[in-house]
Design an enzyme around this catalytic site. Sequence first.
Site, PDB file in Angstrom:
ATOM      1  N   GLU A  45       0.673  -1.355  -0.457  1.00 35.61           N
ATOM      2  CA  GLU A  45      -0.013  -0.368   0.418  1.00 35.61           C
ATOM      3  C   GLU A  45       1.256   0.965  -0.341  1.00 35.61           C
ATOM      4  OE1 GLU A  45      -2.403  -0.199   3.444  1.00 35.61           O
ATOM      5  OE2 GLU A  45      -3.290   1.314   3.137  1.00 35.61           O
ATOM      6  N   LYS A  78      -9.775   2.343  -1.795  1.00 32.37           N
ATOM      7  CA  LYS A  78      -9.596   1.302  -0.845  1.00 32.37           C
ATOM      8  C   LYS A  78     -10.721   1.634   0.173  1.00 32.37           C
ATOM      9  CE  LYS A  78      -7.369   0.493   4.165  1.00 32.37           C
ATOM     10  NZ  LYS A  78      -5.703   0.862   4.340  1.00 32.37           N
ATOM     11  N   CYS A 133      -4.811  -3.829   2.630  1.00 32.99           N
ATOM     12  CA  CYS A 133      -4.808  -3.655   4.051  1.00 32.99           C
ATOM     13  C   CYS A 133      -5.688  -3.565   4.701  1.00 32.99           C
ATOM     14  CB  CYS A 133      -4.187  -2.420   4.154  1.00 32.99           C
ATOM     15  SG  CYS A 133      -2.978  -2.707   6.280  1.00 32.99           S
TER      16      CYS A 133
END
Length: 264
Positions: free
Chosen positions: A41, A110, A143
Site C-alpha cells: 500500500e 480502498k 490492508c
Amino acid sequence: MILMRLAVVQTNPVFGEVRNNLAAALAMMERERADLYVLPELFNTGYNFIDRNEVQKLSEPVPGMTSQSMAAFAKERNCFVVYGFAEKSEGIFNSAALVGPEGVVGVYRKVHLFDRENLFFTPGDRGFPVFDLPIGKIGIMICFDWMFPESARSLALNGAQLIAHPSNLVMPYCPDAMVTRCLENRVFAATTDRVGRENRGGFDLSYKGMSEIVSPRGEILRRLGTDKEEIAVLEIDLEAAKNKKINSQNDLIANRRVDQYSLQ
Ligand code: ACM
C-alpha cells in the site's frame, strides 16, 4: 495445470521520496522474474501523512509518473503489477493500480479506511473489482479491508482466484487472519506489507512486514520476515481456487444461507 509466478515485494519506502521509492522497488523487481508482482500500500509515498496538504502534494493521477514506469516494466517483462499509491482524481483515494503490458488495467479505491486515513482520503466508492487476465482472475483489496470479511467474500463471489492485497500493517493480526480469509473463500492471497518505521507529527508507526502468500487451503506457502526488504516468488496453480467444495456435501459458496443472514 497452468502455473503462474507470483511475487510479493516487501519494501521499506522513505516518506515523501516518490522517485527513489519507485526506483528501489523496480530494482528489487528486476532481480526476479514473475507474472504478477504485488507491492505494498502507498509504496511510493510512504504512509504516515501529517496533513491533507502532504497527501495532495504526493498524490498522482492515473496515468501518472508511477503508472507509466510500472507499465513500461510490465511491457518489457510481459507481466502484471499491483501497487498501492495516493490517487489524485475527483477526490484523493488510497488506491491500488493494476498495470500490464498494455498499460493500466484498472484501479481499486480502498473502501475501509483505517484510523487517520479517514482524515486524508476519500473512501472508495467502486466496490471490489476482479480483473480477468490471461494469468487468471485477480481481485484487489487494501490492508484494513481484511478486517471486514465482506471484502474478501465480495472478491470471491466476483470470481477472484487470487486476492492481491497491498498493505501497510501496523497491527499484528492480519498475516494469521488471512489464513481464514483464504480458507473460507478458497482463494489464494498475496498480502504484501512494508517494513520500517515512520515517526512523524507525533505519530510513531512501525510496520510489521510478514508479507505472505496463502493458498485456498489456508496454507502459508511463504511468509517473509519482519524487518527486511525482500522479494519472494512462488509458482502457484490458480485453478486450485476454482473448487469451492471441501467434501462431498459442502461447497463454501453454494451452501451459503443468504436468507438466514442479516447483512444490512
Ligand atoms: C492499514 O489499513 N494500513 C492498517
